[in-house]
Design an enzyme around this catalytic site. Structure first.
Site, short mmCIF file in Angstrom:
data_model
loop_
_atom_site.label_atom_id
_atom_site.label_comp_id
_atom_site.label_asym_id
_atom_site.label_seq_id
_atom_site.Cartn_x
_atom_site.Cartn_y
_atom_site.Cartn_z
CB SER A 43 -2.63 -61.36 -32.05
OG SER A 43 -3.62 -60.73 -31.28
CD GLU A 87 -6.03 -66.30 -32.09
OE1 GLU A 87 -6.37 -66.19 -30.89
OE2 GLU A 87 -5.50 -65.38 -32.73
CG HIS A 146 -4.22 -64.39 -27.85
ND1 HIS A 146 -4.83 -64.60 -29.08
CD2 HIS A 146 -3.72 -63.13 -27.88
CE1 HIS A 146 -4.70 -63.51 -29.81
NE2 HIS A 146 -4.03 -62.61 -29.12
#
Length: 333
Positions: free
Chosen positions: A119, A236, A304
């Site tokens: 992330s 992502e 996620h």
């Protein structure tokens, strides 16, 4: 480091090693509002790994983070300490890129070791690749290991990437989850996996660049952006990015110098609330000149949702995309 300097693999983690946990973004204090350390500790003990923590992981300011000075100090201390074999991030957040001008990349290059998170940690991982050539790992945070049920194959993929040498033939997970497990370990809703989405056929191999799309975009135009030429992109994003945001961020990324030289694109699974559909991704891909004639695979088990594949940022991978014979292999990690 030049754009095509040789990348460096860190030494494998082994039973008996010590792993340092640091908080380059959000604080451990936030995570401990829901204490899942029992399962974290059990899993690391089972791997024979000892966890230690940076001095400032519990510092908690108005951004649920620590000062830049203290976050940098913990990261430098982890790389400099010869007793530390690997480094895990507590969790992601929003501000890892604040650290970049303050990092001692010579220190990092001189002490190659496993560094894993995902992330917001994408900013650090790709900057480290650009400035040192060190392979880092987009994979589970320290906090990720607190998921009691439906955790695997996350752990298996992590061990394969950082404790073993063999190429990793990735298979789609049987099911996936996208629920607030950290608040409620008892109410879980696994979803059967329909399989990956072969959006564009072809075969590609290349250096792994990417992680979180929105975070990678923060590096555009800086000295911390790795070359895209020859890269197999892995991207992502989380629930905050709907199809329109994904489209604009991908467009910006693929307008960067060198983007025409990417070999293909692998897209992680989107969270349900992002409402990013296969049809939307198909249209987004269709609009990108840099992707014409190149394989694109979507719905892969990273991002996620859970389970979470561990990707070697700076390593190499190969994707074969076809309606009847799709494969993904991490070849150097």
């Amino acid at each position: 480091m030049s754009e095509h300097a040789e990348t460096v693999l860190p030494p494998r983690l082994r039973a008996g090693d010590t792993v340092r946990v640091v908080a380059p973004a959000r604080s451990r204090a936030m995570i401990m509002e829901h204490d899942n350390t029992r399962w974290i500790d059990e899993r690391f003990a089972a791997m024979g790994l000892t966890l230690t923590f940076g001095a400032h992981v519990d510092e908690d300011d108005q951004f649920r983070s620590a000062s830049i000075e203290h976050r940098v100090a913990d990261l430098h201390a982890a790389f400099a300490d010869p007793s530390v074999a690997g480094i895990l991030t507590v969790i992601g957040g929003f501000n890892s890129n604040e650290l970049l001008p303050h990092l001692d990349f010579d220190l990092i290059a001189a002490n190659p070791k496993v560094f894993c998170g995902y992330s917001d940690i994408t900013a650090l991982q790709n900057a480290i690749l650009a400035r040192t050539g060190l392979v880092t790992y987009s994979g589970p945070h320290w906090s990720s290991w607190g998921m009691r049920d439906h955790f695997e194959p996350t752990g298996d993929w992590f061990r394969a990437a950082v404790m073993e040498d063999a190429p990793i033939a990735v298979e789609p997970a049987q099911a996936w989850t996208d629920d607030p497990w950290f608040m409620d370990q008892d109410t879980r809703t696994p979803v059967p996996n329909e399989g990956w989405w072969p959006l564009r056929p072809g075969q590609a191999s290349g250096r792994v660049v990417g992680g979180n799309l929105s975070t990678l975009g923060l590096l555009q135009g800086t000295a911390y952006m790795p070359s895209l030429d020859g890269a197999l992109l892995f991207l992502e994003d989380d629930f905050e990015s709907d199809a329109a945001h994904v489209a604009r961020n991908l467009t910006a990324l693929l307008q960067q110098p060198g983007a025409d030289g990417i070999t293909g694109l692998v897209i992680g699974r989107f969270q349900s609330s992002s409402a990013v559909t296969r049809a939307a991704l198909d249209e987004i891909v269709e609009r990108q000149p840099a992707l014409r004639g190149k394989p694109v695979l979507a719905g892969v088990d990273f991002g996620h949702t859970s389970p979470l594949l561990t990707l070697p940022v700076g390593g190499t991978a190969e994707a074969v995309v076809a309606e009847d014979a799709t494969s993904l292999t991490i070849t150097r990690h």
